[in-house]
Write an enzyme that holds these catalytic residues in place. Structure first.
Site, PDB file in Angstrom:
ATOM      1  CD  GLU A 262      -2.387   3.896   3.081  1.00  0.00           C
ATOM      2  OE1 GLU A 262      -1.920   3.312   2.078  1.00  0.00           O
ATOM      3  OE2 GLU A 262      -3.587   3.900   3.366  1.00  0.00           O
TER       4      GLU A 262
ATOM      5  CB  CYS B  58      -0.884   0.037   1.231  1.00  0.00           C
ATOM      6  SG  CYS B  58      -2.160  -1.214   1.274  1.00  0.00           S
TER       7      CYS B  58
HETATM    8  N1  THU Z   1      -4.297   0.400  -1.152  1.00  0.00           N
HETATM    9  C1  THU Z   1      -3.472   1.371  -0.673  1.00  0.00           C
HETATM   10  O1  THU Z   1      -2.410   1.646  -1.247  1.00  0.00           O
HETATM   11  N2  THU Z   1      -3.845   2.025   0.436  1.00  0.00           N
HETATM   12  C2  THU Z   1      -5.044   1.868   1.062  1.00  0.00           C
HETATM   13  O2  THU Z   1      -5.307   2.547   2.042  1.00  0.00           O
HETATM   14  C3  THU Z   1      -6.020   0.895   0.561  1.00  0.00           C
HETATM   15  C4  THU Z   1      -5.534   0.008  -0.530  1.00  0.00           C
HETATM   16  C5  THU Z   1      -3.909  -0.268  -2.407  1.00  0.00           C
HETATM   17  C6  THU Z   1      -3.489  -1.691  -2.285  1.00  0.00           C
HETATM   18  C7  THU Z   1      -3.767  -2.210  -3.672  1.00  0.00           C
HETATM   19  O3  THU Z   1      -2.662  -1.877  -4.514  1.00  0.00           O
HETATM   20  C8  THU Z   1      -4.953  -1.403  -4.133  1.00  0.00           C
HETATM   21  O4  THU Z   1      -5.010  -0.263  -3.290  1.00  0.00           O
HETATM   22  C9  THU Z   1      -6.282  -2.143  -4.071  1.00  0.00           C
HETATM   23  O5  THU Z   1      -6.473  -2.705  -2.831  1.00  0.00           O
END
Ligand code: THU
Length: 137
Positions: free
Chosen positions: A62, A60
């Protein structure tokens, strides 16, 4: 909710998160996310989600931003801003809440998007009774 972070710093964090989202590698979900963190030394680090053909390895935005800050020597996170190019804001997933807790148990967490809605909260609210470093002391 009133944030302890100044409005100008919040604007800088939001801009960094929006810019970072453009670097997202999200060929599988097509869900682009950017994040920016404010560290204990008032520096800003940003990151985007990085996916993988082995889906479970997706990282993610974050965590990308926090890991960049920690790898640069930072150890404290004061604030996290998440941006998604969507109509409604996206709060950090459970895994990211746990990682934020490691470095920013008192962090302000803000989610913004292309719509007017915004989530402004704290890590403590997102992850009450967290497991953390103190449990291993
Ligand atoms: N994802 C994030 O980068 N941050 C979040 O807070 C929620 C989900 C990303 C992970 C994945 O690459 C995509 O979003 C779909 O879940």
């Amino acid at each position: 909710m009133t944030s302890p972070i100044s409005p100008s710093t919040l604007r800088r964090l939001e801009k960094a998160a929006r810019t970072a989202a453009r670097s997202a590698y999200a060929p599988y979900s097509q869900f682009q996310v950017g994040a920016a963190v404010l560290t204990g030394s008032d520096k800003i680090f940003s990151g985007a989600n990085v996916e993988n053909a082995s889906y479970g390895l997706c990282n993610c935005a974050e965590r990308t931003a926090i890991f960049a800050a920690v790898a640069a020597g930072e150890r404290k996170v004061q604030a996290v801003v998440v941006y998604t190019p969507t109509a409604t804001p996206t709060a950090p997933c459970g895994a990211c809440r746990q990682v934020i807790n490691e470095f920013g148990p008192d962090a302000t967490v803000i989610s913004c998007c292309d719509g007017a809605a915004r989530i402004e909260t704290t890590l403590k609210r997102l992850l009450p009774e967290a497991f953390g470093p103190a449990n291993l002391a």
